[in-house]
Design a protein around this motif. Structure first.
Motif, PDB file in Angstrom:
ATOM      1  N   GLN A  79      36.899 -15.585  18.359  1.00  0.00           N
ATOM      2  CA  GLN A  79      38.380 -14.965  17.755  1.00  0.00           C
ATOM      3  C   GLN A  79      39.084 -14.666  19.161  1.00  0.00           C
ATOM      4  O   GLN A  79      40.304 -14.695  18.920  1.00  0.00           O
ATOM      5  N   GLY A  80      38.319 -13.794  20.013  1.00  0.00           N
ATOM      6  CA  GLY A  80      39.396 -13.463  21.115  1.00  0.00           C
ATOM      7  C   GLY A  80      39.803 -14.708  22.079  1.00  0.00           C
ATOM      8  O   GLY A  80      41.001 -14.731  22.353  1.00  0.00           O
ATOM      9  N   LEU A  81      38.968 -15.763  22.166  1.00  0.00           N
ATOM     10  CA  LEU A  81      39.508 -17.050  22.812  1.00  0.00           C
ATOM     11  C   LEU A  81      40.504 -17.735  21.779  1.00  0.00           C
ATOM     12  O   LEU A  81      41.384 -18.413  22.563  1.00  0.00           O
ATOM     13  N   ALA A  82      40.423 -17.577  20.739  1.00  0.00           N
ATOM     14  CA  ALA A  82      41.465 -18.400  19.747  1.00  0.00           C
ATOM     15  C   ALA A  82      42.701 -17.562  19.968  1.00  0.00           C
ATOM     16  O   ALA A  82      43.699 -18.125  20.039  1.00  0.00           O
ATOM     17  N   VAL A  83      42.678 -16.210  20.221  1.00  0.00           N
ATOM     18  CA  VAL A  83      43.943 -15.621  20.460  1.00  0.00           C
ATOM     19  C   VAL A  83      44.600 -15.965  21.828  1.00  0.00           C
ATOM     20  O   VAL A  83      45.609 -16.290  22.200  1.00  0.00           O
ATOM     21  N   CYS A  84      43.548 -15.997  22.936  1.00  0.00           N
ATOM     22  CA  CYS A  84      43.951 -16.501  24.154  1.00  0.00           C
ATOM     23  C   CYS A  84      44.536 -17.920  24.131  1.00  0.00           C
ATOM     24  O   CYS A  84      45.797 -18.241  24.711  1.00  0.00           O
ATOM     25  N   GLU A  85      44.081 -18.961  23.299  1.00  0.00           N
ATOM     26  CA  GLU A  85      44.731 -20.270  23.197  1.00  0.00           C
ATOM     27  C   GLU A  85      45.954 -20.343  22.507  1.00  0.00           C
ATOM     28  O   GLU A  85      47.082 -20.773  23.034  1.00  0.00           O
ATOM     29  N   ALA A  86      46.303 -19.020  21.627  1.00  0.00           N
ATOM     30  CA  ALA A  86      47.358 -19.173  20.998  1.00  0.00           C
ATOM     31  C   ALA A  86      48.637 -18.629  21.860  1.00  0.00           C
ATOM     32  O   ALA A  86      49.726 -18.933  21.802  1.00  0.00           O
ATOM     33  N   LEU A  87      48.260 -17.657  22.962  1.00  0.00           N
ATOM     34  CA  LEU A  87      49.012 -17.205  23.680  1.00  0.00           C
ATOM     35  C   LEU A  87      49.312 -17.716  24.915  1.00  0.00           C
ATOM     36  O   LEU A  87      50.527 -17.688  25.398  1.00  0.00           O
ATOM     37  N   GLY A  88      48.511 -18.655  25.135  1.00  0.00           N
ATOM     38  CA  GLY A  88      48.662 -19.224  26.275  1.00  0.00           C
ATOM     39  C   GLY A  88      47.833 -18.394  27.460  1.00  0.00           C
ATOM     40  O   GLY A  88      48.187 -18.362  28.910  1.00  0.00           O
ATOM     41  N   ALA A  89      47.176 -17.487  27.247  1.00  0.00           N
ATOM     42  CA  ALA A  89      46.377 -16.493  28.141  1.00  0.00           C
ATOM     43  C   ALA A  89      45.154 -17.319  28.933  1.00  0.00           C
ATOM     44  O   ALA A  89      44.579 -18.262  28.323  1.00  0.00           O
TER      45      ALA A  89
END
Length: 272
Positions: free
Chosen positions: A91-101
């Protein structure tokens, strides 16, 4: 501007409203800390991502997040818990992908107890590493695919080398090392660990992220720089010997002390 290393900061999306201009004007690194809670990750976090992306219009620094960590270890003995932890990290990595983090902070599994006991139990150290690999296997693959690095932050780590060895065992650019200066100073003052700059030296060029906070060697204070007893000249001297260009993230409990912390380090000739 001088050649001093540039400081970034950790904050929530709400706090980003206040500090966005400072971050954008200085091209400073940012660590968003709004995606830690399970309730957020299980909810409609895309709205929060969309708000962050609007606020970061024009931002050119390096963006990361603090990943989930509450209530679990990445080395849990329970396979069902490891499966849940793997889900949280995904889930955290999904956030990263969506943010471009491009970076996500995760917590070390090493504790004061493990420092004193792992080597008294045959194979215990190896089994801990195996459990971490089992937990992170899918996360490492996804992080590699999206160009994100998970950095393992010291929490109770007494030996600064064990976390570095754990990161190296993955042989992946998606796993590196983080240092929290306050955590290291706590371990130094309360458990007999080496001083903070030794953690930097042990990490070497595996170090890609640093939480900059001051403390007293007793508790996890997250004080403004100059209030505690961390030897900042030693810390930044060790950092200056690295080529990995770690993100230097002010992680302060009171965000209003960010300017004073920057000013203290700049006056000391250490950072800006």
């Amino acid at each position: 501007m001088t050649s001093l290393p540039m400081l970034g900061a950790a904050m929530t999306v709400d706090e980003l409203e206040t500090w966005r201009d400072w971050l954008i004007e200085g091209r400073r690194d940012l660590e968003l800390q709004s995606f830690i809670e399970a309730e957020t990750l299980n909810g409609d976090w895309m709205k929060l991502v969309a708000r962050a992306r609007r606020l970061l219009d024009g931002y050119e620094g390096r963006l990361g997040i603090h990943g989930p960590f509450w209530g679990f270890s990445i080395a849990s003995e329970d396979p069902d818990v490891r499966a849940l932890v793997a889900r949280r990290l995904d889930q955290g990595l999904a956030v990263c992908e969506a943010l471009g983090a491009t970076q996500m902070v995760i917590h070390s599994p090493h504790t004061t107890w493990s420092h004193n006991n792992l080597d008294s139990l045959p194979g215990a150290r190896e089994r801990l590493s195996e459990r971490v690999h089992d937990t992170l296997r899918d996360a490492v693959r996804r992080a590699e695919n999206i160009g994100c690095t998970m950095v393992i932050e010291n929490i109770e780590d007494k030996d600064p080398a064990v976390r570095v060895a754990l990161a190296e065992s993955f042989a992946s650019p998606a796993v590196a090392v983080s240092i929290d200066t306050g955590h290291a100073h706590y371990a130094h003052g309360s458990t007999g660990a080496p001083p903070v700059d030794f953690y930097v030296t042990a990490a070497g060029n595996r170090l890609q992220h640093v939480h900059i906070q001051d403390a007293d060697g007793y508790a996890d204070r997250h004080w403004e720089i100059g209030r505690g007893t961390v030897n900042w000249h030693a810390v930044f001297g060790a950092l200056a010997r690295l080529d990995s260009n770690p993100r230097l993230i002010l992680e302060l409990r009171d965000k209003a002390t960010i300017p004073a912390s920057v000013a203290w380090l700049e006056a000391a000739g250490l950072a800006q």
